[in-house]
Design an enzyme around this catalytic site. Structure first.
Site, short mmCIF file in Angstrom:
data_model
loop_
_atom_site.label_atom_id
_atom_site.label_comp_id
_atom_site.label_asym_id
_atom_site.label_seq_id
_atom_site.Cartn_x
_atom_site.Cartn_y
_atom_site.Cartn_z
N GLY A 243 44.17 70.13 10.97
CA GLY A 243 43.50 71.04 11.65
C GLY A 243 43.00 70.50 13.00
N ALA B 274 40.38 68.84 14.25
CA ALA B 274 39.94 67.42 13.83
C ALA B 274 41.02 66.13 13.78
CB ALA B 274 38.94 67.19 12.72
N LYS C 98 49.27 68.78 3.19
CA LYS C 98 49.79 68.89 2.05
C LYS C 98 50.48 70.04 1.93
CE LYS C 98 45.52 70.98 0.23
NZ LYS C 98 44.51 71.18 -0.85
N THR D 133 41.31 75.60 10.71
CA THR D 133 41.29 75.94 12.32
C THR D 133 42.00 77.22 12.58
OG1 THR D 133 40.87 73.53 12.56
CG2 THR D 133 42.13 74.85 14.24
N GLU E 91 27.37 85.46 19.19
CA GLU E 91 27.38 85.30 17.75
C GLU E 91 25.96 85.14 17.35
OE1 GLU E 91 30.47 82.74 16.15
OE2 GLU E 91 32.20 83.92 16.98
N HIS F 127 29.70 83.63 4.60
CA HIS F 127 29.77 84.20 5.89
C HIS F 127 29.54 85.78 5.30
CE1 HIS F 127 31.27 86.23 9.21
NE2 HIS F 127 31.47 85.14 9.96
N ARG G 40 23.10 83.55 9.69
CA ARG G 40 24.18 83.96 8.28
C ARG G 40 23.39 83.87 7.25
NH1 ARG G 40 29.61 81.28 10.32
NH2 ARG G 40 29.97 82.55 12.11
N HIS H 286 32.20 80.11 2.98
CA HIS H 286 32.72 80.30 4.28
C HIS H 286 32.99 78.47 4.94
CE1 HIS H 286 34.05 81.34 8.35
NE2 HIS H 286 33.22 80.94 8.85
N ARG I 64 24.60 76.00 9.45
CA ARG I 64 25.55 75.98 10.51
C ARG I 64 25.33 76.99 11.29
NH1 ARG I 64 30.86 77.30 12.18
NH2 ARG I 64 30.76 78.60 10.35
C1 SIN Z 1 33.32 83.96 12.88
O1 SIN Z 1 34.43 84.44 13.65
O2 SIN Z 1 32.66 84.82 12.67
C2 SIN Z 1 33.42 82.62 12.36
C3 SIN Z 1 32.97 81.65 13.15
C4 SIN Z 1 32.19 80.67 12.73
O3 SIN Z 1 32.37 80.64 11.50
O4 SIN Z 1 31.75 79.57 13.15
#
Ligand code: SIN
Length: 542
Positions: free
Chosen positions: A13, A15, A34, A42, A115, A236, A281, A342, A377
């Site tokens: 991904g 990272a 894998k 990602t 967001e 999420h 969230r 999520h 987060r």
């Molecule tokens: C999203 O698009 O809602 C996910 C973004 C995230 O989890 O940072």
């Protein structure tokens, strides 16, 4: 056959790829995937990368929003480090050619999305396919690089550890299963970097791809790396609810552009909350859960139909076309959604250069806990963290390997006892364990927890874990068994961490302890493996 490289990276991904592209200047890099190299979290990331780029924004605001989201547990030094590097990381990606969506009137300036929890517009995105855009550019660069080798269908099992004359235990590589041939062989390296992403598959419902089985976390734990804050699993709020699809995310950016959460009768779920549909969230997911319990419904809806159809199709092409293919026209009807696992906010505890407490073992991206996320987060901070930490870890690891000699076959510990071989019932029992873990994690260790539910989960986990350990000791290893063994470690660590936190904070909500208790719990939950394994080699497939 023994493979050798200077850096051995597990995960392809953002990272892993970013680490490889930076470390390649200091030595050879092998990257293990894998399954396919694009089968990563990602690649599914829709929303974007949070970074301070707007005229009305300041680094201090982004720091403040991240600290607020972390509910007292984010480490200020980690937050500052990651946030401050944001604009540079975005510029690097732009220079590499990542096609971020730009402003209509200023084609050179990225458009900024919004967001939940962000006080300003600061989400750099490539429409609703940001992760895919980054993965494609970095992946192609890595593939074309003579110093980087990407090996698909290579599944890491466990670290090969060596004890130095001064008593330091450190990894000199990994046992790796080639899933195409079924053979396990040693891959040796001067530094091992775990960039395996998250562990959403520990829950029945998740936005994560099938490969998100917490492999790096379990590998690190078995070798003695500390983990922190595993109780903070982010759900999420808006995963598509549809019988034909299991893990399709409806980006928070839809709410950022005005989408509203409603119940079956059209009542606004976030009405009355100061931040409305863009609350953090944990708050939104719990409100949805409460609404579903109150109405008895299996889902709620996200409604963006009040926006012009052309805008919706242009801004959210992936969501629009995916939903349309399932018979939902999001320009005309609300989208059925449910919360789903999520993001793993905790992980292998690392310093700000990605070092775990096991010398020579690094962890970057979702598998690691830097202290950035705390108890929750902030949206779109994770791709940013992965980029920043990959950059920093590449420098630290490059420095470290200068004084390391190349490991050779004489360093490899002897194999433990061999295996009995396959039993006909094995596959059935393994899939039973998978299902069992994911169901009880969903039911007992999900959005709403209690001491009683956690105790029930712990009891079930003990049984399942010993069953899986028996399999691992006695049967030939295959891809599925490796994953379920890892998922069992992750589930166990989540249950144990959640049990220790006798309060409610951020993503950990307990009916038994509904209040936040700063006097006792304004600290990370750190777990240490009391008996790390010294020989970590399975034998059956050699
Ligand atoms: C999203 O698009 O809602 C996910 C973004 C995230 O989890 O940072």
């Amino acid at each position: 056959m023994i493979r050798k490289s200077d850096f051995l990276v597990v995960g392809t991904g953002v990272a892993g790829l970013c680490f490889a592209l930076k470390a390649r200047n200091h030595g050879s890099v092998v990257l293990l995937a894998k399954k396919s190299a694009n089968d990563t979290n990602t690649n599914l990331a829709q929303g974007g990368i949070a970074a301070v780029m707007g005229n009305d924004d300041l680094l201090e605001y982004h720091v403040e929003d991240t600290l607020d989201s972390g509910c007292g547990l984010s480490h200020p030094d980690a937050v500052k480090t990651v946030v401050e590097a944001g604009p540079t990381m975005i510029k690097e990606l732009l220079d590499l050619g990542v096609p971020f969506t730009s402003q209509v009137d200023h084609p050179d300036v990225p458009e900024l999305g919004r967001e939940g929890g962000h006080s300003r517009r600061r989400i750099i995105h490539a429409k609703d396919m940001t992760g895919q855009a980054v993965q494609k550019v970095l992946g192609e660069l890595a593939e074309a690089d003579g110093n980087v080798e990407i090996l698909e269908k290579h599944q890491a099992l466990d670290l090969i550890l060596k004890t130095d004359p001064d008593g330091t235990r450190r990894p000199i590589g990994l046992w790796v299963l080639d899933t195409a041939t079924g053979l396990i062989s040693p891959f040796l390296a001067k530094a091992v970097i775990l960039a395996t992403g998250g562990s959403g598959k520990v829950y029945l419902y998740t936005t994560n791809p099938d490969g998100a089985t917490g492999d790096g976390l379990a590998i690190g734990w078995r070798a003695g790396a500390k983990v922190s804050n595993m109780e903070f699993v982010q759900f999420h709020p808006t995963c598509l609810y549809h019988p034909q699809t299991r893990n399709f995310l409806i980006s928070e950016a839809v709410r950022g552009e005005g989408g509203r959460l409603i119940d079956f009768e059209g009542r606004a779920i976030m009405e009355g909350h100061p931040q409305g549909d863009l609350a953090l969230r944990d708050v939104v997911a719990l409100a949805i859960d409460a609404s579903m319990k109150r109405t008895g419904a299996e889902n709620v809806f996200l409604d963006i139909t009040h926006k012009p159809a052309e805008f919706i199709k242009d801004r959210f092409p992936k969501i629009y076309t995916t939903c349309l293919s399932l018979g939902i026209d999001i320009t005309r009807e609300p989208i059925p959604v449910v919360p789903a696992a999520h993001y793993q906010c905790g992980g292998l505890e690392v310093d700000l250069d990605g070092r775990t407490n096991v010398v020579g073992l690094y962890a970057i991206g979702e598998v690691a806990a830097t202290g950035l996320h705390g108890a929750n987060r902030l949206a779109s901070n994770s791709l940013l963290e992965a980029l920043v930490m990959a950059d920093r870890a590449s420098k630290a690891a490059a420095q470290e390997i200068r004084s390391r000699r190349e490991p050779d076959s004489s360093d490899i510990s002897p194999w433990p006892d061999g295996r009995v071989g396959h039993l006909p019932s094995e596959a059935v029992l393994i899939s039973h364990s998978w299902d069992e873990i994911r169901r009880f994690m969903w039911n007992y260790v999900g959005l709403v927890r209690s001491d009683q539910r956690l105790a029930m989960a712990a009891q079930r986990m003990d049984l399942v874990k010993s069953e899986i350990d028996d399999f691992f000791r006695n049967f030939e290893v295959d891809a599925d068994l490796i994953e379920v063994r890892n998922i069992a470690v992750v589930a166990d660590l989540i249950i144990r961490s959640a049990t220790l936190r006798k309060e409610s904070r951020g993503l950990h909500y307990s009916l038994s302890w509904p209040n936040r208790d700063d006097a006792r719990f304004l600290r990370d939950t750190v777990l240490e493996n009391p008996s790390p394994r010294s020989i970590l080699a399975p034998a059956g497939n050699l």
